[in-house]
Enzyme design. Structure first.
Site, PDB file in Angstrom:
ATOM      1  N   GLU A  73      38.328  32.384  54.459  1.00  0.00           N
ATOM      2  CA  GLU A  73      38.421  31.554  55.238  1.00  0.00           C
ATOM      3  C   GLU A  73      39.534  32.188  56.188  1.00  0.00           C
ATOM      4  OE1 GLU A  73      40.035  27.331  55.067  1.00  0.00           O
ATOM      5  OE2 GLU A  73      38.149  26.924  55.495  1.00  0.00           O
ATOM      6  N   LYS A 126      29.749  21.031  60.068  1.00  0.00           N
ATOM      7  CA  LYS A 126      30.251  19.852  60.076  1.00  0.00           C
ATOM      8  C   LYS A 126      29.600  18.835  61.008  1.00  0.00           C
ATOM      9  CE  LYS A 126      34.905  20.733  58.630  1.00  0.00           C
ATOM     10  NZ  LYS A 126      36.433  20.773  58.961  1.00  0.00           N
TER      11      LYS A 126
HETATM   12  O1  F6P Z   1      36.446  22.643  56.483  1.00  0.00           O
HETATM   13  C1  F6P Z   1      37.358  23.537  56.273  1.00  0.00           C
HETATM   14  C2  F6P Z   1      38.694  22.680  55.911  1.00  0.00           C
HETATM   15  O2  F6P Z   1      39.032  22.714  57.361  1.00  0.00           O
HETATM   16  C3  F6P Z   1      39.859  23.654  55.236  1.00  0.00           C
HETATM   17  O3  F6P Z   1      40.302  24.685  56.067  1.00  0.00           O
HETATM   18  C4  F6P Z   1      40.676  22.506  54.800  1.00  0.00           C
HETATM   19  O4  F6P Z   1      41.597  23.064  53.857  1.00  0.00           O
HETATM   20  C5  F6P Z   1      39.887  21.417  54.238  1.00  0.00           C
HETATM   21  O5  F6P Z   1      38.623  21.570  55.164  1.00  0.00           O
HETATM   22  C6  F6P Z   1      40.223  20.150  53.995  1.00  0.00           C
HETATM   23  O6  F6P Z   1      40.724  19.714  55.234  1.00  0.00           O
HETATM   24  P1  F6P Z   1      41.609  18.394  55.386  1.00  0.00           P
HETATM   25  O7  F6P Z   1      42.878  18.707  54.533  1.00  0.00           O
HETATM   26  O8  F6P Z   1      41.912  18.301  56.610  1.00  0.00           O
HETATM   27  O9  F6P Z   1      40.740  17.263  54.867  1.00  0.00           O
END
Ligand code: F6P
Length: 472
Positions: free
Chosen positions: A328, A462
């Site tokens: 990532e 998403k």
């Molecule tokens: O979709 C990836 C991501 O944004 C990661 O970088 C992050 O760790 C995870 O989703 C969870 O995000 P959050 O802590 O905002 O729920």
């Protein structure tokens, strides 16, 4: 700060030329010619030996790689990272995870850590809760899950649910009593679909047992967490990326599983590595060497895959953790100026605990058509593990030298690997290990002129999923 293309660096061009001279060179021959190789190509960090003698490189390669790091302005970038400057350029903010474990951490960090540790200690002592369930995904799940799995002392039953598939939460709640279950909702944004769906499902499951004490929230969006109904809320800060957040209150479930003292040792282990990263000369700096060796394999030897093989059941989840950390962070196709890259960035990372992995995919490592660069991690736990770990590294490097064997029994060897050798395993070692990989990732980002701290590549999926579900 240097944001030119690495391919414009003199050292990069010299390395490309130098790589030609390595084409026919065999590790077996190198070890036979130079007995000192196994002691010279070793670096010492805090409680760790990094043995990279089984890599396909030599003293000249190292000099050129160190020059590359210098030409890329690593020292300046490193200073900016550690000082909390806005190294995350697309989001214009720092990536200051090192402040979370610094002795002189900002007061808000210290206070939050103290409060979280006090609460974790109380929960462990009171035994009011029989089940702690962490609801989070990505960086809000993988770190605390790794720690709890590796170092949990059994005082509390700590589980994790990360998937939007309800089966995951169902499994985490199997046999749990709603009146004696605590949910830890970890989400930096407090909007992530998986985590919010699981938090709502948890509320349903609690039914009449749902009180403001049933949920603890760890988030940068404290208002949304309060609206959700959590009483105890710990802040995350926008200057810490999700995949670098295990050192913060995002590690709360781990604090419950391993205890606040062990969590403190975890932070201190990372702090030792931060000091080493900041001070050790480039050619003796373990995370810098890990990064340079990785770049050599990817960019100059053309090896696109990397396996992480911890020889310890305790570290069985480390490969998943590192998949997010490395892929990532550095799975990027444009540089800091938005130019499309003409060189490779992060390799595909996979792995599993040894010795189990030996009976699964090591066949490909030894005799497959693709080369995979490996990191073996040895913790000095038990003779059989150490023997297998070293045997695999030697078999990959040296192969067989017996032309009378049928072709299917021959091992070509010359497959590069490094060893990270620790003498024991505890929370401090875990902190050191993760911090080594964090700084490796950052250093590679500097070499490749990419921003290691954003993750725009996950957004489109998403949005499309939300559209398919009838959202905007
Ligand atoms: O979709 C990836 C991501 O944004 C990661 O970088 C992050 O760790 C995870 O989703 C969870 O995000 P959050 O802590 O905002 O729920």
């Amino acid at each position: 700060m240097n944001t030119t293309a690495p391919t414009d660096c003199k050292a990069w061009q010299d390395l490309a030329h130098h790589a030609e001279s390595w084409r026919g060179v065999r590790l077996r021959g190198l070890f036979e010619q130079d007995v000192a190789r196994s002691v010279q190509l070793v670096a010492e960090g805090p409680g760790v030996r990094y043995d990279y003698s089984r890599q396909r490189l030599g003293a000249m390669t190292l000099r050129l790689l160190a020059r590359l790091a210098a030409e890329r302005g690593l020292a300046e970038w490193r200073e900016a990272l550690l000082a909390g400057k806005a190294v995350n350029s697309t989001e214009n903010r720092p990536a200051w995870h090192t402040a979370l474990r610094a002795a002189d951490a900002p007061s808000e960090v210290k206070e939050t850590l103290q409060r979280a540790k006090r609460l974790a200690a109380r929960i462990r002592q009171e035994k009011r809760y029989q089940r702690i369930v962490n609801l989070g995904t990505g960086g809000s799940d993988l770190g605390p899950r790794l720690l709890a799995d590796a170092l949990g002392d059994g005082t509390l039953d700590v589980r994790f649910a990360a998937n939007v598939d309800p089966k995951d939460l169902e499994r985490a709640l199997d046999g749990a009593d709603p009146a004696r279950t605590l949910f830890v909702v970890v989400s930096k944004t407090f909007t992530t679909q998986e985590t919010m769906a699981n938090a709502q499902a948890a509320k349903q499951w609690l039914g009449k047992s749902n009180t403001p004490d049933s949920f603890i929230a760890i988030t940068a969006n404290t208002q949304l967490a309060a609206n959700f109904g959590a009483r105890e809320i710990f802040p995350m800060w926008d200057w810490v990326g999700g995949r670098f957040s295990v050192w913060s209150a995002a590690g709360f479930a781990a604090m419950c599983a391993i205890g606040p003292d062990a969590f403190q040792a975890f932070l201190e282990g990372a702090r030792e590595v931060d000091a080493h990263f900041a001070q050790a000369p480039l050619e003796k700096n373990v995370p810098v060497l890990m990064a340079l060796v990785g770049a050599w394999n990817v960019n100059f030897l053309g090896i696109p895959t990397h396996a992480v093989l911890p020889y310890a059941n305790a570290l069985r989840l480390l490969p998943s953790y590192l998949q997010q950390l490395e892929m990532e962070s550095n799975g990027k196709r444009v540089d800091r100026e938005g130019r499309e890259l003409a060189y490779a960035t992060a390799p595909v990372l996979f792995g599993a605990e040894g010795t189990v992995s030996q009976h699964s995919f090591h066949q490909l490592l030894h005799q497959g058509t693709q080369h995979v660069a490996c990191d073996f991690i040895e913790l000095g736990l038990e003779a059989k593990l150490s023997a297998n770990c070293r045997a695999q590294a030697d078999a990959l490097a040296f192969g067989t030298d017996d032309a009378t064997l049928p072709p299917y029994r021959q091992y070509p060897g010359n497959r590069p690997s490094s060893m990270l050798i620790f003498e024991k395993f505890d929370a401090r070692v875990m902190g050191r290990l993760i911090a080594l990989y964090e700084h490796k990732v950052f250093t590679q980002g500097v070499i490749w002129n990419i921003n290691s701290f954003d993750q725009w590549g996950v957004e489109l999926g998403k949005q499309l999923a939300s559209k398919l579900l009838g959202g905007s």
